[in-house]
Design an enzyme around this catalytic site. Sequence first.
Site, PDB file in Angstrom:
ATOM      1  N   VAL B 147       0.846  -1.198   0.000  1.00 20.75           N
ATOM      2  CA  VAL B 147       0.000   0.000   0.000  1.00 20.75           C
ATOM      3  C   VAL B 147       0.880   1.246   0.000  1.00 20.75           C
ATOM      4  CG1 VAL B 147      -1.882   1.244   1.136  1.00 20.75           C
ATOM      5  CG2 VAL B 147      -1.738  -1.240   1.343  1.00 20.75           C
ATOM      6  N   LYS B 220      -5.783  -2.129  -2.540  1.00 16.19           N
ATOM      7  CA  LYS B 220      -5.127  -1.480  -1.395  1.00 16.19           C
ATOM      8  C   LYS B 220      -6.145  -1.119  -0.310  1.00 16.19           C
ATOM      9  CE  LYS B 220      -1.423  -0.048  -4.378  1.00 16.19           C
ATOM     10  NZ  LYS B 220      -0.960   0.914  -5.373  1.00 16.19           N
TER      11      LYS B 220
END
Lengths: 168, 335
Positions: B147, B220
Amino acid sequence: MRLSMDLELQDIPGQLLLALQPLKEIKGNIISVVHHRDRKTPRGTIPVRFIVEMDRSKLERVKSELQANGIVVVRAGEERFIEEVTVLLVGHVLDSDLGDTVNQIDSTGFAEVMDLSLVMPGIDEPSSAYLRIRATGKEEILKSLAILRAVGAQKKLLVIEPIEAEAI
Amino acid sequence: MREVKISLVGYGVVGHGVVEVVGRKRKLMRDLGLDLKIVSITDHTGTVISPDGIAPEKVIGEKTLQNVKNSDASSKDIIRSVNSDLVVEVTPTNIVHGQPGLGHMEEALSCGKHVVTSNKGPLVVAYSRLKKLADEKGVMLKFEATVGGTMPLISLIERTLVGNKILGVRGVFNGTCNYILTRMAEEKYPYSFALNEAQELGYAEADPTYDVEGVDTAGKVVILANSVFNMDVKYSDVQVRGITEITPEALILAHKRGYAIKLIGEVPALTVKPMLVPLGSPLAVGSTLNAAAIYTDLSETITVTGLGAGRIETASAILSDIVSIYRTKQIDAIF
């Protein structure tokens, strides 16, 4: 009684004096004048907010005198709409009945579209519309956004909301 | 000196970056008390194994391991049989079934090996299962690089902001989309133009669907939801809208009113959609940058920004994760 007035002045000399004249005549006491030069409207006018101590019964007279002087009175004497939000619509905004889209907000009674600009790059190409909506409160802003989302889904429009509209 | 034997699985762009960064930072790591040794590297062509550590110069010039491999065992066999403490999993992402990364991670964790990864797929598909397995085996699963790339987000929340209640996270999590939107706004390019430019510069894949339709950002969002918010959600729980419908006119209209348009992923709302971001906001980053705003109860809003992708940048996040595994036990432990 303290009242507020939102006016739009043309960007030429002498306009402020024209706006002050009717207030002087009714012996209004001007508390503040805020010139929003940075928020010039698409029409080229400059929003100005007056706070005036005056008798409410004289409001209509002041409004008509201001209008006679060529000044746009956006709002006077009411404190209804206090929250605002900006939204962009992308897609076939006009062909999908923009009037109806606006009306869905305006007909709520708690919100209204106060500013709108449309860009149409060409026939059959998606257009973009900027909408400024005001409403009676934060809750009503969120309700208006929900209405637009539903309208967007139905009319296949991309509704782009601002990040500050929904606090986490 | 703590010796850490690493099996690297996946030898594409990020795999090369990991070999380079581990080599470059060898002295610094030793000064910290960690002797990092990459003892095996595996790709789809085979594996190089060297119990004393593979010299970076031996493999760094090789696109694949075809010419340098010394084992043809399956990747899972390698994970199981090579004597290593930690597996770095950097094979290509698949967010539908998570393979081959998912199998690799399950194998590694089952064998009691720590896992550090930049591969989103397995975490999107099976985060809870992997986390449970790691907990059962007393090892760690670290995924900062999944992420926001090199931008510290998960460790920032888990460690630095510990004690805060995290109310939400919102961010720009895809550099490709951000580049396209930035260029469209700057140059008034139509979408297809900006996409072509991004492809020529290597910022977008030949098939850009994954990025521009918001799939990558949604992955994400799922990882953040599951790891930071313990939500146990799937990809299909995220409401996703990409950037393909954005026109230069919309960007110009927005800009005139003081807004940029950014593809924003949001947790716990589980949405990915283009949004208006005030030009002065720290989230209004340009080019290929990523940014994330963390909304907390005590610290209010914390915003971080950084490069979301790139060979060395991603490897940097992996290196930080590796160090944090050993720091957990030695430096930061609460007695």
